[in-house]
Design a protein around this motif. Structure first.
Motif, PDB file in Angstrom:
ATOM      1  N   VAL A  86      30.087 -48.800   6.264  1.00 15.45           N
ATOM      2  CA  VAL A  86      29.043 -49.196   5.490  1.00 15.45           C
ATOM      3  C   VAL A  86      27.744 -49.067   6.292  1.00 15.45           C
ATOM      4  CG1 VAL A  86      28.152 -51.355   4.206  1.00 15.45           C
ATOM      5  CG2 VAL A  86      30.820 -50.738   4.286  1.00 15.45           C
ATOM      6  N   LYS A  87      27.715 -49.528   7.551  1.00 11.33           N
ATOM      7  CA  LYS A  87      26.585 -49.598   8.354  1.00 11.33           C
ATOM      8  C   LYS A  87      25.949 -48.109   8.247  1.00 11.33           C
ATOM      9  CE  LYS A  87      26.366 -49.202  12.650  1.00 11.33           C
ATOM     10  NZ  LYS A  87      26.216 -49.277  13.980  1.00 11.33           N
ATOM     11  N   THR A  88      27.054 -47.220   8.606  1.00  8.16           N
ATOM     12  CA  THR A  88      26.715 -45.854   8.860  1.00  8.16           C
ATOM     13  C   THR A  88      26.178 -45.207   7.588  1.00  8.16           C
ATOM     14  OG1 THR A  88      28.223 -45.579  10.431  1.00  8.16           O
ATOM     15  CG2 THR A  88      27.411 -43.616   9.472  1.00  8.16           C
ATOM     16  N   ARG A  89      26.658 -45.586   6.313  1.00  7.54           N
ATOM     17  CA  ARG A  89      26.155 -45.141   4.929  1.00  7.54           C
ATOM     18  C   ARG A  89      25.047 -45.756   4.731  1.00  7.54           C
ATOM     19  NH1 ARG A  89      30.598 -45.721   1.074  1.00  7.54           N
ATOM     20  NH2 ARG A  89      31.202 -44.061   2.177  1.00  7.54           N
ATOM     21  N   ILE A  90      24.616 -46.918   5.168  1.00  7.93           N
ATOM     22  CA  ILE A  90      23.342 -47.371   4.954  1.00  7.93           C
ATOM     23  C   ILE A  90      22.236 -46.762   5.682  1.00  7.93           C
ATOM     24  CG2 ILE A  90      21.970 -49.575   5.182  1.00  7.93           C
ATOM     25  CD1 ILE A  90      24.430 -51.314   4.515  1.00  7.93           C
ATOM     26  N   ILE A  91      22.662 -46.469   6.972  1.00 13.08           N
ATOM     27  CA  ILE A  91      21.536 -45.794   7.714  1.00 13.08           C
ATOM     28  C   ILE A  91      21.365 -44.486   7.276  1.00 13.08           C
ATOM     29  CG2 ILE A  91      21.223 -44.931  10.097  1.00 13.08           C
ATOM     30  CD1 ILE A  91      22.630 -47.434  11.255  1.00 13.08           C
ATOM     31  N   CYS A  92      22.527 -43.882   6.744  1.00 20.11           N
ATOM     32  CA  CYS A  92      22.179 -42.191   6.324  1.00 20.11           C
ATOM     33  C   CYS A  92      21.349 -42.508   5.143  1.00 20.11           C
ATOM     34  CB  CYS A  92      23.495 -41.769   6.104  1.00 20.11           C
ATOM     35  SG  CYS A  92      24.349 -41.304   7.632  1.00 20.11           S
ATOM     36  N   ASN A  93      21.532 -43.183   4.162  1.00 20.07           N
ATOM     37  CA  ASN A  93      20.746 -43.573   2.949  1.00 20.07           C
ATOM     38  C   ASN A  93      19.407 -43.713   3.386  1.00 20.07           C
ATOM     39  OD1 ASN A  93      22.837 -42.739   1.584  1.00 20.07           O
ATOM     40  ND2 ASN A  93      23.638 -44.861   0.879  1.00 20.07           N
ATOM     41  N   PHE A  94      19.135 -44.482   4.147  1.00 19.60           N
ATOM     42  CA  PHE A  94      17.810 -44.964   4.777  1.00 19.60           C
ATOM     43  C   PHE A  94      17.213 -43.885   5.372  1.00 19.60           C
ATOM     44  CE2 PHE A  94      14.961 -46.813   7.882  1.00 19.60           C
ATOM     45  CZ  PHE A  94      14.002 -47.578   6.929  1.00 19.60           C
ATOM     46  N   ARG A  95      17.874 -43.020   6.191  1.00 18.80           N
ATOM     47  CA  ARG A  95      17.032 -41.804   6.688  1.00 18.80           C
ATOM     48  C   ARG A  95      16.607 -40.826   5.516  1.00 18.80           C
ATOM     49  NH1 ARG A  95      20.817 -40.695  11.967  1.00 18.80           N
ATOM     50  NH2 ARG A  95      19.789 -42.476  13.379  1.00 18.80           N
ATOM     51  N   GLN A  96      17.442 -40.616   4.563  1.00 14.83           N
ATOM     52  CA  GLN A  96      17.096 -39.725   3.462  1.00 14.83           C
ATOM     53  C   GLN A  96      15.636 -40.198   2.684  1.00 14.83           C
ATOM     54  OE1 GLN A  96      20.500 -39.514   0.862  1.00 14.83           O
ATOM     55  NE2 GLN A  96      21.610 -38.214   2.293  1.00 14.83           N
ATOM     56  N   LEU A  97      15.202 -41.178   2.761  1.00 10.36           N
ATOM     57  CA  LEU A  97      14.073 -41.687   2.291  1.00 10.36           C
ATOM     58  C   LEU A  97      12.833 -41.132   2.772  1.00 10.36           C
ATOM     59  CD1 LEU A  97      14.967 -45.464   1.677  1.00 10.36           C
ATOM     60  CD2 LEU A  97      14.897 -43.758   0.009  1.00 10.36           C
TER      61      LEU A  97
END
Length: 192
Positions: A86-97
């Motif tokens: 979940v943490k990795t998914r949140i970081i990846c989604n945050f980086r896409q911004l």
């Protein structure tokens, strides 16, 4: 004759005499004095059975504890792994911004440039033949240069996978042999 050792057999015989007097007289246990040998044998068997039951119970409990511990550890691992995902998914989604910065250097292919000394050293290693080794002192004696100059060239060729170091040394310098890439490069150079 009742004591702690014969207590289980006495209890069973008393129950048989009480509830099945015909069977007790058939086996000869109608009177306690007549069945002393049978009482001792039955007591030994019952105590052995009790020991086996205790031993089996202890093994069962140990096995159950191990299985329970494994289940708890597996559950903890799964929870931690899920939280990490979940943490990795949140970081990846945050980086896409944020927009990606691309470098033009990534698309360029690295060029390897050999000077005359490097090519001479590579040719000398190829002239020895497959499986033979050379070192900086050997090449220095052939070309009249310092071994440290030739060692730099050997390290450059090793970094570019043209030669590889082998076990052993000569006068404190590593030994090197030609790799398949180096042999292919020499063959290609000769075909030109």
């Amino acid at each position: 004759m009742s004591n702690f050792f014969t207590l289980p057999a006495d209890f069973i015989f008393n129950q048989v005499r009480l509830h099945a007097p015909g069977m007790a007289s058939l086996f000869g246990i109608g009177k306690p004095e007549d069945a002393i040998t049978l009482t001792i044998v039955l007591s030994v068997l019952l105590w052995m059975l009790a020991c086996v039951a205790v031993w089996a119970s202890i093994r069962f409990l140990r096995s159950s504890v191990r299985i329970l511990e494994a289940l708890v550890r597996t559950a903890c691992y799964r929870v931690v792994q899920g939280a990490s995902n979940v943490k990795t998914r949140i970081i990846c989604n945050f980086r896409q911004l944020f927009p990606h910065r691309r470098s033009a250097d990534i698309e360029s292919t690295p060029e390897i440039e050999f000077d005359d000394l490097d090519f001479t050293v590579l040719q000398a290693a190829a002239d020895l033949g497959p499986g033979f080794t050379t070192s900086a002192p050997e090449l220095a004696s052939q070309y009249g240069l310092r071994p440290s100059q030739l060692e730099e060239s050997l390290l450059k060729l090793q970094d570019n996978k043209m030669i590889t170091s082998v076990l052993g040394s000569t006068d404190g310098f590593d030994n090197y042999r030609l790799t398949d890439s180096g042999a292919a490069y020499i063959r290609m150079w000769d075909q030109r």
